[in-house]
Design an enzyme around this catalytic site. Structure first.
Site, PDB file in Angstrom:
ATOM      1  N   GLU A  36     -55.176   2.752  21.140  1.00 42.74           N
ATOM      2  CA  GLU A  36     -55.964   2.653  19.904  1.00 42.74           C
ATOM      3  C   GLU A  36     -55.811   3.923  19.075  1.00 42.74           C
ATOM      4  O   GLU A  36     -55.854   5.033  19.626  1.00 42.74           O
ATOM      5  CB  GLU A  36     -57.429   2.421  20.294  1.00 42.74           C
ATOM      6  CG  GLU A  36     -58.155   1.412  19.477  1.00 42.74           C
ATOM      7  CD  GLU A  36     -57.589  -0.018  19.595  1.00 42.74           C
ATOM      8  OE1 GLU A  36     -56.714  -0.371  18.775  1.00 42.74           O
ATOM      9  OE2 GLU A  36     -58.050  -0.751  20.470  1.00 42.74           O
ATOM     10  N   ASP A  39     -51.053   3.790  16.469  1.00 42.76           N
ATOM     11  CA  ASP A  39     -49.957   3.201  15.665  1.00 42.76           C
ATOM     12  C   ASP A  39     -49.611   4.047  14.447  1.00 42.76           C
ATOM     13  O   ASP A  39     -48.444   4.312  14.171  1.00 42.76           O
ATOM     14  CB  ASP A  39     -50.202   1.716  15.318  1.00 42.76           C
ATOM     15  CG  ASP A  39     -51.384   1.439  14.418  1.00 42.76           C
ATOM     16  OD1 ASP A  39     -52.216   2.355  14.206  1.00 42.76           O
ATOM     17  OD2 ASP A  39     -51.493   0.294  13.922  1.00 42.76           O
ATOM     18  N   GLY A 124     -63.777  -8.936  10.755  1.00 42.79           N
ATOM     19  CA  GLY A 124     -64.147  -7.516  10.858  1.00 42.79           C
ATOM     20  C   GLY A 124     -64.538  -7.103  12.258  1.00 42.79           C
ATOM     21  O   GLY A 124     -65.255  -6.120  12.446  1.00 42.79           O
ATOM     22  N   GLY A 126     -62.423  -6.289  14.855  1.00 37.06           N
ATOM     23  CA  GLY A 126     -61.446  -5.510  15.613  1.00 37.06           C
ATOM     24  C   GLY A 126     -60.379  -6.370  16.257  1.00 37.06           C
ATOM     25  O   GLY A 126     -59.618  -5.897  17.096  1.00 37.06           O
ATOM     26  N   SER A 128     -58.134  -8.112  14.335  1.00 36.92           N
ATOM     27  CA  SER A 128     -57.116  -8.318  13.294  1.00 36.92           C
ATOM     28  C   SER A 128     -57.295  -9.584  12.499  1.00 36.92           C
ATOM     29  O   SER A 128     -56.342 -10.321  12.242  1.00 36.92           O
ATOM     30  CB  SER A 128     -55.713  -8.382  13.906  1.00 36.92           C
ATOM     31  OG  SER A 128     -55.329  -7.153  14.274  1.00 36.92           O
ATOM     32  N   SER A 129     -58.537  -9.845  12.111  1.00 37.14           N
ATOM     33  CA  SER A 129     -58.765 -10.982  11.225  1.00 37.14           C
ATOM     34  C   SER A 129     -57.967 -10.795   9.938  1.00 37.14           C
ATOM     35  O   SER A 129     -57.399 -11.756   9.404  1.00 37.14           O
ATOM     36  CB  SER A 129     -60.260 -11.119  10.921  1.00 37.14           C
ATOM     37  OG  SER A 129     -60.799  -9.877  10.521  1.00 37.14           O
ATOM     38  N   SER A 130     -57.864  -9.575   9.453  1.00 38.52           N
ATOM     39  CA  SER A 130     -57.152  -9.330   8.195  1.00 38.52           C
ATOM     40  C   SER A 130     -55.674  -9.644   8.337  1.00 38.52           C
ATOM     41  O   SER A 130     -55.099 -10.356   7.506  1.00 38.52           O
ATOM     42  CB  SER A 130     -57.267  -7.869   7.743  1.00 38.52           C
ATOM     43  OG  SER A 130     -58.577  -7.436   7.816  1.00 38.52           O
ATOM     44  N   GLU A 163     -51.809  -4.878   2.555  1.00 35.51           N
ATOM     45  CA  GLU A 163     -53.099  -4.290   2.936  1.00 35.51           C
ATOM     46  C   GLU A 163     -53.200  -2.832   2.486  1.00 35.51           C
ATOM     47  O   GLU A 163     -54.216  -2.396   1.954  1.00 35.51           O
ATOM     48  CB  GLU A 163     -53.296  -4.409   4.451  1.00 35.51           C
ATOM     49  CG  GLU A 163     -54.663  -3.920   4.896  1.00 35.51           C
ATOM     50  CD  GLU A 163     -55.138  -4.519   6.203  1.00 35.51           C
ATOM     51  OE1 GLU A 163     -54.588  -5.539   6.652  1.00 35.51           O
ATOM     52  OE2 GLU A 163     -56.089  -3.954   6.767  1.00 35.51           O
ATOM     53  N   ASP A 175     -51.151  -4.545  13.928  1.00 35.96           N
ATOM     54  CA  ASP A 175     -51.819  -5.850  13.797  1.00 35.96           C
ATOM     55  C   ASP A 175     -50.863  -6.915  13.263  1.00 35.96           C
ATOM     56  O   ASP A 175     -50.762  -8.018  13.807  1.00 35.96           O
ATOM     57  CB  ASP A 175     -53.019  -5.740  12.847  1.00 35.96           C
ATOM     58  CG  ASP A 175     -54.014  -4.704  13.319  1.00 35.96           C
ATOM     59  OD1 ASP A 175     -53.888  -4.259  14.473  1.00 35.96           O
ATOM     60  OD2 ASP A 175     -54.897  -4.330  12.538  1.00 35.96           O
TER      61      ASP A 175
HETATM   62  C1  GLA Z   1     -57.102  -1.143  12.912  1.00 36.58           C
HETATM   63  C2  GLA Z   1     -55.776  -0.998  12.167  1.00 36.58           C
HETATM   64  C3  GLA Z   1     -54.607  -0.825  13.148  1.00 36.58           C
HETATM   65  C4  GLA Z   1     -54.900   0.287  14.160  1.00 36.58           C
HETATM   66  C5  GLA Z   1     -56.280   0.093  14.786  1.00 36.58           C
HETATM   67  C6  GLA Z   1     -56.675   1.232  15.682  1.00 36.58           C
HETATM   68  O1  GLA Z   1     -57.103  -2.345  13.638  1.00 36.58           O
HETATM   69  O2  GLA Z   1     -55.546  -2.132  11.367  1.00 36.58           O
HETATM   70  O3  GLA Z   1     -53.417  -0.577  12.447  1.00 36.58           O
HETATM   71  O4  GLA Z   1     -54.773   1.540  13.578  1.00 36.58           O
HETATM   72  O5  GLA Z   1     -57.292  -0.053  13.800  1.00 36.58           O
HETATM   73  O6  GLA Z   1     -55.856   1.281  16.800  1.00 36.58           O
END
Ligand code: GLA
Length: 395
Positions: A36, A39, A124, A126, A128-130, A163, A175
């Site tokens: 986490e 990236d 929202g 965590g 990766s809904s986006s 994004e 993501d």
């Molecule tokens: C969000 C971001 C990712 C990554 C995580 C943390 O999900 O979209 O690119 O940086 O936070 O690991």
């Protein structure tokens, strides 16, 4: 028409727009098993796409405008893809507009379409809904024939660009990469510097339990916290690069360098760097543990990751810490941590598949007792990447 979420999406499109859709695209959310805030520091991560996804049904529109209905937001947006000034006002709709703009910027077609979208990825949270929204939209704007001509890595970059540039959230690449490249039953050991990935089989008798704390810090606050961590990492690189010729990102930093330059970095930056450097090591250890089906070792690495995110990177919150603490001692639990950017959202727990159901019930009960909140809990397994309904997996 068949059953399942894709067929339901097509049916709702037909009801809303009074015609059959041209197609249905889907793109999964992801669980990041470990790695986490690595990236955007050129580091390592071990994500897996999951069987929660965004579905988008579409058909060409007849007036040159894009019309998007988001079932999750219960809201409609209508816009034209032209100038930056054409951006829709609603924040969620900027994703839809931004993906189209990023495609056009790359010289790819982004057709004017009517869209209906629904998602089982908690918004929202965590997971990766986006990114799942972005990737599904990109496939819909392109349509099946055009999408087949676009290399998958290019799609990853386009969605990330949407994004970063058009929505204004400076996310890393993990993501979008997971949503596009996810594979059934596999996690992806992803080198975020080279973008090379290796599939690692997820242990067959284990599930990932995603527990949503239901706490969402206001979006602005979350993004602000996220961007602040990125700035801190950049500042740390500046300090270290002055002393160490090999350093151009936190990827090149060693534990010895942190010790040698701790005074110059100061307490906060030292802790931020320590998280990233130790997390990169944990990712590589976790990939080995996973390949050896050593779930106990994997669980311990997740615990260590949570501690590091909480104490050194400071992106946890009370409810996330509680969720992780109350999971300890429940039968079948191997270990867990907060997942995604933090500041609220979900945790992931590794759990013995045979105990998953009782684990979920007990976790829910304990979390409610501790916080008064009803957690949303799903057991998930690694699933396939984005594609079109009824088509072979998109390649
Ligand atoms: C969000 C971001 C990712 C990554 C995580 C943390 O999900 O979209 O690119 O940086 O936070 O690991």
């Amino acid at each position: 028409m068949g059953h399942g979420p894709a067929a339901a999406t097509a049916a709702r499109f037909a009801r809303m727009y009074a015609r059959t859709p041209e197609g249905v695209a889907f793109a999964p959310g992801r669980v990041n098993i470990i790695g986490e805030h690595t990236d955007y520091n050129n580091g390592w991560a071990l994500p897996a796409a999951v069987n929660l996804a965004t579905f988008v049904a579409w058909a060409p529109s007849d007036d040159g405008a894009v019309r998007v209905w988001s079932e999750t937001c219960g809201d409609e947006a209508v816009f034209e893809m032209a100038e930056a000034s054409s951006a829709p006002a609603a924040f969620w709709a900027r994703y839809a507009w931004g993906v189209g703009m990023a495609l056009l910027e790359e010289g790819l077609p982004a057709r004017a379409v009517d869209l209906y979208s629904d998602s089982s990825v908690p918004i929202g949270g965590g997971l990766s809904s986006s990114a799942s929204f972005e990737v599904a939209l990109a496939l819909a704007y392109l349509g099946e024939k055009e999408a087949e001509k676009v290399p998958r890595e290019r799609l990853v970059h386009i969605c990330r660009r949407a994004e970063n540039h058009f929505v204004g959230v400076n996310c890393g690449v993990m993501d979008q990469f997971s949503s596009v490249f996810g594979a059934e039953g596999k996690a992806l050991l992803l080198d975020c510097r080279s973008l090379e990935a290796r599939e690692v089989a997820f242990p067959s008798d284990t599930v990932m339990v995603v527990a949503d704390t239901t706490v969402r810090h206001a979006l602005g606050e979350h993004t602000e916290g996220y961007h602040k961590r990125q700035q801190e990492c950049r500042r740390a690189v500046e300090v270290l690069a002055r002393r160490e010729a090999a350093v151009s990102s936190l990827r090149e930093v060693t534990r010895e360098m942190i010790e040698a330059h701790a005074r110059e970095l100061g307490d906060v930056l030292t802790r931020r760097v320590r998280h990233v450097v130790s997390e990169n090591d944990r990712v590589l250890e976790a990939a080995d543990a996973m390949a050896a089906s050593d779930v106990a070792a994997l669980g311990d690495l997740l615990r260590a990751s949570h501690q590091s995110l909480r104490d050194d990177f400071e992106v946890s919150c009370n409810e996330l810490d509680i969720m992780v603490e109350v999971a300890e001692g429940i039968d079948g639990y191997y270990g867990g941590r907060l997942v995604g950017g933090g500041f609220g959202g979900c945790t992931i727990s590794l759990v013995d598949e045979a105990k998953a159901q009782s684990f979920c019930g007990e976790l829910q009960r304990r979390y409610k007792e501790a916080t008064g909140l009803d957690a949303g809990i799903h057991a998930v397994r690694p699933g396939r990447g984005a594609g079109f309904k009824g088509a072979r997996c998109w390649t």
